[in-house]
Design an enzyme around this catalytic site. Sequence first.
Site, mmCIF file in Angstrom:
data_model
loop_
_atom_site.group_PDB
_atom_site.id
_atom_site.type_symbol
_atom_site.label_atom_id
_atom_site.label_comp_id
_atom_site.label_asym_id
_atom_site.label_seq_id
_atom_site.Cartn_x
_atom_site.Cartn_y
_atom_site.Cartn_z
ATOM 1 N N LYS B 80 36.031 33.691 38.692
ATOM 2 C CA LYS B 80 35.882 34.924 39.475
ATOM 3 C C LYS B 80 35.249 35.993 38.592
ATOM 4 C CE LYS B 80 38.549 38.095 42.437
ATOM 5 N NZ LYS B 80 39.880 38.452 42.970
ATOM 6 N N SER B 160 40.230 39.097 48.113
ATOM 7 C CA SER B 160 38.996 39.385 47.414
ATOM 8 C C SER B 160 38.383 38.161 46.735
ATOM 9 C CB SER B 160 39.224 40.462 46.347
ATOM 10 O OG SER B 160 40.097 39.989 45.338
ATOM 11 N N SER B 184 44.925 38.435 47.499
ATOM 12 C CA SER B 184 43.536 38.037 47.235
ATOM 13 C C SER B 184 43.345 36.598 46.776
ATOM 14 C CB SER B 184 42.913 38.961 46.185
ATOM 15 O OG SER B 184 42.582 40.195 46.757
#
Lengths: 95, 491
Positions: B80, B160, B184
Site C-alpha cells: 500500500k 482506503s 480500511s
Amino acid sequence: MSLDSKTVAHIAMLARIKVPEAELAALAKELSGIMTWIEQLNEVDTTGVEPMTGVLHRNLPQREDKITDGGYPDKILMNAPDAAHGFFTVPKVVE
Amino acid sequence: MSSELNNLTIAGALEGLAKKDFSAVELAQAHLRAMEKHRDLNAYIVETPEKALSMAKASDERRAKREKLGALDGISLAIKDLFCTDGVQTTAGSHILEGFKPPYESTVTANLWKAGAVMLGKVNMDEFAMGSSNLTSYFGGVGNPWRRRGDNKRLVPGGSSGGSASAVSARMALGATATDTGGSIRQPAAFTGTVGIKPTYGRCSRWGIVAFASSLDQAGPMARSVKDCAIMLGAMAGHDPKDSTSVDLPVSDYTKALTGDVRGLRVGIPKEYRLDGMSPEIEKLWHEGAEWLKKAGAEIKEVSLPHTKYALPTYYIIAPAEASSNLARYDGVRFGLRVPGESLDDMYEKTRAEGFGKEVRRRIMIGTYVLSAGYYDAYYLKAQRLRSLIARDFDIAFKDVDVILTPSTPSAAFAEGENTDDPIQMYLNDVFTVTANLVGLPGISVPGGLDSQGLPLGLQLIGRAFDEEALFRVGGVLESSANFTAKPAGY
C-alpha cells in the site's frame, strides 16, 4: 451546530488551507451537515466518564536521552522542494 | 504453467517453491504479466518490476545455496502506498506527496523483506487513507475486478486499501500490505472476496507508515485465504523500539491457530448491530455464519454493545482531530509539493489548498474545528468520553464470549455515483468496523458468500486484545464452511 462563512474562514486560516471566498458558503453548509450528525453524541450522558486518550493500558516506554541517528543532511534535504547551502528555504519572514 | 502461478495462494506458492516446481523469478514474472494486463483497474500507482525480479532472483539464490529462508521467501507482494519504501515513491495517494522518495524503509515492509518477500509495486489508496471507495485518490479511482451479474458497470473496491484489495482479488499479487483506521482493511476485503485482518493496536509497528489518526491506525495483511493472512501477519508483526506504541509481546506462529476446532468457543452476536433497514441478504449471511459456527461446536450467545450507534460520530471527531494535527507537517518546506506564495503563510495556504484533495481538506477542517478554542470540551473531550463507554461495552461483552461475529459491511460493492457524493452516506460504510479501531481490538473479514447480484459479502470477527489466534481459528472455520471458491470473471 450551524457554521457560518465567517467561522469557516477562521477554521481555514487556522488549518492554513486557502479557501476562495466564493466557496465558503457551500463549505459551511457541508461542514454544518457533518457537525449536526456528530451532535447526536449529546444524547449520551457522559458525566463522570474518564476521557480515553489511547487504547494501550500501559505506560509508554522511555529510552535514554541520547542521539541515536542522523549525520546525513543530504538524505534529509533530498526531498525538499527548495533547498540551498544545506538548508531548507522558506519565503522571507523578516523584513 | 507459469501463467497460472498468480492464481496460487501464498501457502501453495511456498510449497511449489520448496518443491522447485517453479522459481521465485517465474512467480514474480507471472504477477508482472497480470499487472500489465489489468492496468485498467489502476490498482498500482508505481510498478517496480526491476526490484521484483532482483529480489526474486536473490530468493532463488538463497534457496539454491540452501541458506536459511524466511517465512515469505520468494512471495510476490503489493505494498500500500502508505508504507515508506526506500527510494521508491510513496504518496499516500496524495498530490502533496507526489514524487516523494523516502530515504528509509517502514518497519513493516523491512520485516517483510527480511522474511524474503518480493515487492511488485506500490498500490493505490484513498488519499491519506481517508475514504471507503478509493475515489479520493489523487491518482484516480481503482476498479473492483468483480462486476454485478449481467452488468458491466465498474464498481469500487472499497477503501482506503482499495488498490491492495483489487490487486489481491485480480491475482496481481499473492498478498498485500494494508492499513485500517476505521475499516480500511476489512471493508475492501469484504468488497473483493478477499481476507483481511486488522490486528490489535500495537501489534505492528507504525514507524514509516504515513500517519492518519495515530491512536487508531494499524497495519495488517490482505490475501486470498485466512492461512495466507496468518503467514503474512506473522512476518509483519513484532516489537519495534522506533514506535513507542508497538508492544513488546511475543508473536506466535499464527498458522498453528488454524486447527479447525471451535468446540466450546463462545461466539457473541451483538444485537445493536442489527440495524434498521438492514439488507436482508446481509442479515441472512450473518445468520448463516452463526449457524456454521454452531454446527462446528461453538456456542452462540447474544451480547449487547449499547453504544454502537455512537461509534461513527465519535470516530468522526477523533480521527479528523488526529489527522489535522498529523497532516500539519505538509507545509511545502521539507518534502512534497510547494506552491509559491507572497509570504510564508500564503505559501502554506496555497500549498495545502492545492496539495490536498476535497475529502482530506474537509477532514482537516473538521479536526481543526473540534480542537479549536471554545469547542475542545464540547466535541473532542466528549468523543473521548464516548470512546471510554464503547470500550467498556466490549470489556463487558468479552466476559461472556470469546469472539464477536458481525457482518463486515452494510452492503456489497457499489459503483461510483451511487451514494458517493454524500459524505455521511460514505462514512456509514464503516459502521460495523469502526468500533474495533476505537477500542484497539483485532478484527478480521472473511468472505461469506455472494449476494443475489453475484458480489462477494464478508463476515467480520472481533476478538480480544492480542488474541489474533482466536480470529484465525474461528475465521478458518468460517472460511471452510462458506467454501468460497468464486472468482471475479476474467481474472
